[in-house]
Structures are given as structure tokens and as C-alpha cells.
Design a protein around this motif. Structure first.
Motif, PDB file in Angstrom:
ATOM      1  N   ALA A 134       0.851  -1.209   0.000  1.00  0.00           N
ATOM      2  CA  ALA A 134       0.000   0.000   0.000  1.00  0.00           C
ATOM      3  C   ALA A 134       0.869   1.235   0.000  1.00  0.00           C
ATOM      4  N   VAL A 150       2.199   1.819  -3.403  1.00  0.00           N
ATOM      5  CA  VAL A 150       1.185   2.376  -4.319  1.00  0.00           C
ATOM      6  C   VAL A 150       1.048   3.873  -4.107  1.00  0.00           C
ATOM      7  N   LEU A 151       1.080   4.266  -2.828  1.00  0.00           N
ATOM      8  CA  LEU A 151       0.808   5.680  -2.540  1.00  0.00           C
ATOM      9  C   LEU A 151       1.999   6.582  -2.835  1.00  0.00           C
ATOM     10  N   ARG A 172       6.095   6.733  -8.064  1.00  0.00           N
ATOM     11  CA  ARG A 172       5.506   7.345  -9.253  1.00  0.00           C
ATOM     12  C   ARG A 172       5.523   6.389 -10.437  1.00  0.00           C
ATOM     13  N   VAL A 211       2.962   7.824 -13.090  1.00  0.00           N
ATOM     14  CA  VAL A 211       1.482   7.919 -12.956  1.00  0.00           C
ATOM     15  C   VAL A 211       1.039   9.371 -12.832  1.00  0.00           C
ATOM     16  N   ASP A 212       1.934  10.271 -12.345  1.00  0.00           N
ATOM     17  CA  ASP A 212       1.510  11.671 -12.187  1.00  0.00           C
ATOM     18  C   ASP A 212       1.399  12.400 -13.511  1.00  0.00           C
ATOM     19  N   ALA A 239      -0.082  11.222 -16.083  1.00  0.00           N
ATOM     20  CA  ALA A 239      -1.423  10.970 -16.625  1.00  0.00           C
ATOM     21  C   ALA A 239      -2.457  11.589 -15.695  1.00  0.00           C
ATOM     22  N   SER A 240      -2.494  12.935 -15.686  1.00  0.00           N
ATOM     23  CA  SER A 240      -3.406  13.602 -14.734  1.00  0.00           C
ATOM     24  C   SER A 240      -4.399  14.499 -15.469  1.00  0.00           C
ATOM     25  N   LEU A 241      -4.782  14.083 -16.685  1.00  0.00           N
ATOM     26  CA  LEU A 241      -5.703  14.946 -17.457  1.00  0.00           C
ATOM     27  C   LEU A 241      -7.152  14.738 -17.074  1.00  0.00           C
ATOM     28  N   MET A 242      -7.479  13.677 -16.369  1.00  0.00           N
ATOM     29  CA  MET A 242      -8.884  13.403 -16.033  1.00  0.00           C
ATOM     30  C   MET A 242      -9.308  14.229 -14.830  1.00  0.00           C
ATOM     31  N   LYS A 243      -9.430  15.515 -15.074  1.00  0.00           N
ATOM     32  CA  LYS A 243      -9.891  16.364 -13.970  1.00  0.00           C
ATOM     33  C   LYS A 243     -10.665  17.533 -14.559  1.00  0.00           C
TER      34      LYS A 243
END
Lengths: 648, 99
Positions: B18, B21-22, B25, B91-92, B94-98
Motif C-alpha cells: 500500500a 502504491v501511494l 511514481r 502515474v503523475d 497521466a493527470s488529465l482526467m480532472k
């Protein structure tokens, strides 16, 4: 015989329909059609009257059921007419005096290009008023009541090109609406109390209703009567209603409209008899109005407005009498009928004077007219003697009875009401003598007045149409105008005596209204003597002021009371300050409240949610790891909650 | 050996997964950490199965493995196409879903 009743209404209604829908092709004969149909209604009335006379007093009620208007379970509204002694009296007054006024208007409105329309409205007025007095239930009566309001609006504003006339019509309509609201509330109250608004069931079940409800119904009916009959506090429309053509004033003041309120109260006698508080209110309104109207009548220089004040005062007498209960009902109606004669006569006389004087209405520009208009002088003079209650003439009998009845009320109330009626009689004598002296006697103040002074009241507009010069040439009116005046003068002279001698009118009307003598603390003779003294005082004071010395052509400033009376005792100022300003303040504060409170709550909620969502939006940042944190936190919370629940 | 120790180990592995995951990156590492968490769960299932003496936990563990295998296929495919599109495995990015 019953079949004839509907024809009474149908004739003038047909006249109104034909004249208003017929268009210009009827312009040449329209006035005669109107007069003919109004007279036809009068003839039907006479036929029915002779029929009623031939019956026993108990069988003098004719009912004609035409159709059921609203047939709903538990709510039955019928179109049914009731002709009894009371409505018969009104029918004869309305159609008789109405027909005479029609005839007079043929001459008076001769030069008006919209004469056909005028007669259509007159017929409509008669039809509405007949419907009002013939209805057998309050809902149908309300239809007539509203019809009268409509017709009066159309007629008062007949010269609608004058802004003052248009405003006066609007004012009459609006003030009347207040009264109409009273009547509609009264009808609703009757329906909830008695389950019906037909005369029979309502009057039959009065005993079973609570005192409070009866008083409420009575007060609402009184409000309605105040509106139509121009009683304080809804009196302000009557003076302005003088903007209408003079025959309209005669019709409103003598035969229709203002008599409707008195009719309503007398017709609802059973309700008022059971509600003494409402009755007391009626007498107070009557007493206040009779003094109010009389005082206003004293100060007006406009002949029609002086007469309007007088009408208000005389209707006050009738309402006072109607409020006295069975002691006064008969005399209220008797005074109404005699007043119908002499007031119609006086107005027609005033119209005749204006007709000969280039439509001048300011009495300070009259004077010495008796030489030029002998017929008008004599008929107006007889009407004058009748209204002040000169012994032997109509007003003497009917007004004297009302004053007696006021005293017969007994107790302190009796003394106050009787006293007010006596003072009213003195003031009546004063202002009518004043009108008489200023118009027909004294020097001829209309001569050498080529230019009007700017403060003089504006004349009716027909003068400009006729293109006459400013210097009037007084002349007698044509026969078509003088004949109705003569007939009415005869009525004013003999009517009262005919009704009173042998108590004819009392026996005629008693089965409908009931009658009781009351216990008068003073004898009839003493009352008559006191009335005569008041009469002489009134006439003498008027003579000293307006007969002995010349009347100034421009009104002097006058005392405080005179100036107030010239402004109708500040009735309009009162209405303006209290109702108009009050209404403005009320609406303004309501608008303010709407803007701040209501809009504030709505906008505030919206803004609050907007801000909240703006903040919540930040959480949606697109970073997968921050979503993972929230998921992790949520899961941790769930686990913690589960453990906690287990532990408990 | 006390089977409860396996539970401690499962908890430790889950926490490591966990945390990975948190805080990591790189998508591949995040992915591996997810696998670590799954396997920690599997270990817990098997341990409980042993403790309670029935086979339900072991059956669930097999299910988990199958589903995890399928998930690896889909997940790696997504990561590869993401890398192709953005030339990065963070992963940061891919932050367009906002909004």
C-alpha cells in the motif's frame, strides 16, 4: 303574470344590445329605441303593479324561475326572480324615473355624436339595476350589482376624452370594488353558514346561526352598501362622478346605483334584525354620512357637486332609517322614492340651467336666472321645497318620519341619532337655499364676463364643440327636457302626501319589511315642530348670507371648515395619505423585503452551493495516487467503523 | 510454528504494498506493489483457512491468482500504451482526467 317579470329586464337589455351592436346605422333613431324600450319596461311594471294590487297582501310575492344556473350537488344557483312589494316599488322607481331621464337625454345629448352609445349604456344601467332588485338570491343580485358598477363606469367616463372624466370613472369603479368585495365575502359567509344564498333559506335560518357570523355578514353587507350608496368611508367617488353628463348624475342619484345599498340593507332585514351590532354600525354610518354630505354640500360652488353632497346626505338619512330596524325600513324606502323624484328633478333642472349657460357649472357665475328659465325655475323650486321638507311636499313627509323613527330608537342612541338627523335637516335647508339663491336670484353675475378667470372650474367640453362665445345667453330648454322636469316636480309635490296619508306606503310595504312603532320619548308633533324650526333656521341663515347681500363672483377664502368642505372634508387627502401613500410604502417595503430577504435566501443558497462545489472540485485533481489515498482512507475508515461496532 | 505469525507477515506485506502504491511514481513499481498487496491478502486467506480448518480460504486464494493474472495482462497493456503515448511511465503525468 309571473312570465312578465323577465320582460322587465329583457326590454332594456335588448335596447342595450341593439344600440351597442347596431352600429352607426342606428344613429338617427337610437335614442328613441332606448327611450321606447325603457318605457316598455315601465309599462310592464305598471301591469304587474296593478296585478299585485288586485291580490291579498299575503299573496303579493311572484316568483319566476327561469333556469338553474349552476346545478352542482350542494351548490344550487338559480336564475329566479322575486317580485314582491319591495322590488315592485324599486321597479316602478327605476323604470319610471329612468324613462323620464331617457326622454330628457334626447334633448340634452342632442349635439353629442355618440348619443346612440349613450342610450345603450343608459339601457344597460336600467337592466342591471332591475336585475339587482328582482333577483331571488344573492348571487344573481351580485350579477346585477356588478352590472350597475360597469354601467356607471361607462357613463361617468362617457366623455372619456376629458382626463378628469376618465379618472372619475376609474375612481368610481375602484371605490365600488371595495364594496363589491364586501358583498362577495358576505355571500361566501352566507353559503358557509346557511348552505345557500337564496333569500328564502337565508332569512328562514337566521335563528340557527351564531351571533358572530350574523354580525360579520351584516358588516360585510354594510361595506357593500357603503360602496354603492356612497356612504362614509367609501363616499369619495360620488363627487367626482359629476364628470359624467348630467342625466347620468340624475340616474345615478335618483333611480339607480346609490339606491342599491339601501335596497340591500332593507332586503337583508332579517339578517340585520338578528345582528344588533351590525345594525348599530349601519345607523352610525348613516348619521355620519348625512352630516358629512350636508357639510360638503354647503361649501361647493359647482351646482352639481352641491347636489351630489346633498344626495350623499339624503342617502345617509335612508341608511340611518334602514339601520333602525323595523321602525325605519318602510320610511327608508319611502324617502328613497320621494328622493328619487325630487333629486332627479333637481339634477335635470341643474342640467337645464347648464344647457342654457354654455355648460357653466359654477354657481357664482349664475344669478337671476328665474326670468330667463321660468319652467326650470318653477320645477327646480318645487324640488327644492320638497328636499328641504317644506310642509306638504314629499320631503316633509318622508324625512319627518325618519327623524321620528330615529328618536323612537330610544335611549341615548335615539337622542344622538335624532339630533344628528335634525341638524342634518337644518344644514339641508341651508345648502339648498344657497343653491337656489345663487342660481335663480340675485344679480346676473354671468354678464360682462368675456374671459374666464383661471381658477374657475373648467366647463364641460361640449361648449367648445358648439363654438359658442363666452358670454352666455340663458334660454329655456326645449320641451323634451322640460316635460320630464314637470312630471318629476309633480311627483316631488304630491308623492309624499300620497304615500303618507292613510299610511298607504306603510301598509303596502309592511308584509315584506315588517314594522314596529318603537317608543319615542318625544311625540310626533314635537318632532315636526323641531324639524320646522331647523328648517326655518337653515333657510334664514342662507338668506342672510346669500340673499340679502350680493354673492361675490369669486369665492372668498372662507373659514377653515369651508375650505375643508370645499375639498370634500379632506376625503381625498385622507385617502391619498392613508391609502395611496400607505400602499406605496407597503409595496416599497415589500419590494425591499423581496430584494433582501427572499432574493437573499435564494441567491445566498445558490452562492453557498457554488462555493462549496468550487472547493470540492479541487479534490478532483487527476492524480491517480491521490485517488488511491482517498480510497485507502475510506477503506481504513470502514474497517475502523466495523471494529468499533464489534467492540460495542 | 504459530500460524498467527503468517498473519503478521501478511499485514507487513500489505502495508509495504500500500505504501508503495501511494508514494511511488513509476507505474511498473505501483503495479508490482498492487501485486504485493494481492499476495498479502492471499497469504491471509490461506492462513485463516488453516486456522479454521476449512478450505474456503484456499479456494479464494486460487480465484485471486487467476484474477490477478488477468489483471496483469490488462494492466501491463495499459502501462505499455501509456508509455508509448507519453514517453514516460510516471502515474503523475497521466493527470488529465480532472475538471
Amino acid at each position: 303574470m309571473e312570465k312578465l317579470i323577465a320582460l322587465l329586464i329583457a326590454a332594456p337589455l335588448l335596447g342595450a344590445a341593439v344600440l351597442l351592436l347596431g352600429g352607426r346605422r342606428l344613429d338617427r333613431v337610437g335614442h328613441w329605441i332606448g327611450t321606447l324600450l325603457s318605457t316598455a319596461s315601465f309599462v310592464f311594471g305598471l301591469v304587474l303593479f296593478t296585478d299585485l294590487l288586485g291580490r291579498n297582501a299575503e299573496h303579493r310575492t311572484l316568483i319566476q324561475h327561469l333556469w338553474t344556473w349552476i346545478p352542482v350537488e350542494g351548490f344550487q344557483a338559480d336564475v329566479t326572480f322575486r317580485l314582491d312589494q319591495l322590488s315592485m316599488t324599486f321597479v316602478l322607481l327605476i323604470t319610471g324615473v329612468g324613462s323620464l331621464i331617457h326622454l330628457y337625454s334626447v334633448g340634452y345629448m342632442e349635439h353629442d355624436e355618440r348619443r346612440r352609445r349613450f342610450f345603450g349604456y343608459l339601457n344597460l344601467f336600467l337592466a342591471a339595476m332591475l336585475l339587482l332588485v328582482l333577483a331571488d338570491n344573492y348571487l344573481l343580485l351580485y350579477v346585477g350589482w356588478e352590472g350597475v358598477g360597469l354601467a356607471s363606469y361607462l357613463l361617468i367616463g362617457f366623455w372619456q376624452h376629458k382626463p378628469s372624466a376618465a379618472t372619475a370613472a376609474k375612481k368610481a369603479f375602484l371605490v365600488n370594488r371595495v364594496g363589491d368585495m364586501g358583498l362577495s365575502i358576505a355571500i361566501m359567509l352566507m353559503f358557509t353558514t346557511f348552505g345557500s344564498f337564496a333569500f328564502g333559506p337565508v332569512f328562514g335560518h337566521v335563528d340557527g346561526a351564531s351571533q358572530g357570523k350574523l354580525t360579520a355578514i351584516g358588516l360585510m353587507l354594510l361595506l357593500a352598501a357603503c360602496g354603492k350608496s356612497a356612504q362614509v368611508p367609501l363616499q369619495s367617488w360620488l363627487g367626482d362622478a359629476m364628470e359624467g353628463p348630467t342625466p347620468v348624475s340624475a340616474l345615478i342619484h335618483a333611480a339607480t346605483m346609490v339606491t342599491a345599498g339601501v335596497y340591500l340593507i332593507v332586503r337583508s332585514a332579517a339578517v340585520f334584525d338578528a345582528a344588533p351590532d351590525a345594525q348599530l354600525a349601519v345607523t352610525v354610518v348613516g348619521a355620519v354620512t348625512l352630516l358629512f354630505g350636508a357639510i360638503v354640500g354647503c361649501a361647493k360652488d359647482d351646482i352639481k357637486k352641491a347636489l351630489a353632497g346633498s344626495t350623499m346626505s339624503q342617502i345617509g338619512y335612508m341608511v340611518l332609517a334602514a339601520g333602525l330596524g323595523p321602525i325605519g325600513y318602510v320610511f327608508a324606502i319611502m324617502h328613497l322614492v320621494t328622493h328619487g323624484f325630487f333629486k332627479a328633478g333637481l339634477f335635470l333642472g341643474a342640467g337645464s340651467v347648464m344647457h342654457g349657460m354654455n355648460d357653466e357649472v359654477d354657481m357664482r357665475r349664475y344669478g337671476g336666472l328665474r326670468k330667463y328659465m321660468p319652467v326650470t325655475f318653477v320645477t327646480f323650486g318645487l324640488g327644492y321645497l320638497a328636499i328641504i321638507g317644506f310642509p306638504g311636499l314629499s320631503g316633509f313627509f318622508s324625512k319627518d318620519k325618519i327623524i321620528e323613527a330615529a328618536f323612537a330608537k330610544g335611549g341615548t342612541e335615539g337622542w344622538i341619532l335624532g339630533g344628528a338627523a335634525l341638524v342634518g335637516a337644518a344644514i339641508t335647508a341651508f345648502y339648498m337655499t344657497r343653491v337656489m339663491l345663487m342660481t335663480f336670484f340675485g344679480e346676473e353675475r354671468w354678464k360682462n364676463q368675456a374671459t374666464r378667470s383661471p381658477e374657475a372650474p373648467s366647463a364641460e367640453p361640449a361648449a367648445e364643440h358648439r363654438g359658442e362665445t363666452a358670454e352666455p345667453h340663458p334660454h329655456e330648454s326645449p320641451k323634451v327636457m322640460t316635460i320630464p322636469m314637470i312630471v318629476l316636480a309633480v311627483g316631488s309635490v304630491f308623492g309624499g302626501g300620497f304615500f303618507s296619508i292613510g299610511d298607504r306606503f306603510l301598509y303596502w310595504l309592511e308584509p315584506v319589511t315588517g314594522h314596529s312603532e318603537g317608543h319615542s320619548p318625544v311625540s310626533a308633533g314635537e318632532v315636526t315642530a323641531a324639524t320646522m324650526v331647523c328648517l326655518v333656521i337653515g333657510v334664514a341663515v342662507a338668506w342672510a348670507q346669500y340673499g340679502r347681500k350680493p354673492v361675490p363672483a369669486v369665492a372668498p377664502r372662507g373659514s377653515l371648515l369651508t375650505r375643508a368642505a370645499r375639498r370634500d372634508l379632506l376625503q381625498d387627502d385622507f385617502n391619498h395619505v392613508v391609502l395611496v401613500r400607505g400602499g406605496e410604502h407597503l409595496t416599497r417595503s415589500l419590494v425591499y423585503l423581496d430584494h433582501t430577504l427572499v432574493d437573499g435566501v435564494v441567491n445566498g443558497t445558490a452562492a453557498g452551493f457554488g462555493g462549496l462545489s468550487g472547493r470540492l472540485r479541487r479534490l478532483q485533481n487527476g492524480f491517480a495516487r491521490s485517488y488511491a489515498v482517498s480510497m485507502f482512507g475510506g477503506a481504513a475508515l470502514l474497517v475502523a467503523a466495523t471494529l468499533l461496532m464489534r467492540a460495542v | 510454528m504459530n500460524p498467527v505469525n503468517y498473519l503478521y507477515l501478511a499485514g507487513l506485506l500489505f502495508t509495504i504494498g500500500a505504501t508503495g502504491v501511494l508514494i511511488r511514481r513509476n507505474a511498473i513499481v505501483v503495479f508490482m506493489c498492487v501485486e504485493l498487496m494481492l499476495n498479502a491478502c492471499n497469504l491471509a486467506f490461506v492462513t485463516f483457512s488453516r486456522l479454521h480448518g476449512n478450505l474456503d480460504g484456499q479456494v479464494i486464494a486460487f480465484f485471486t491468482m487467476v484474477v490477478a493474472a488477468a489483471e496483469v495482462v490488462v494492466g501491463l497493456a495499459i502501462i505499455v500504451s501509456l508509455f508509448r503515448a507519453r514517453h514516460s511511465a510516471s502515474v503523475d503525468d497521466a493527470s488529465l482526467m480532472k475538471l
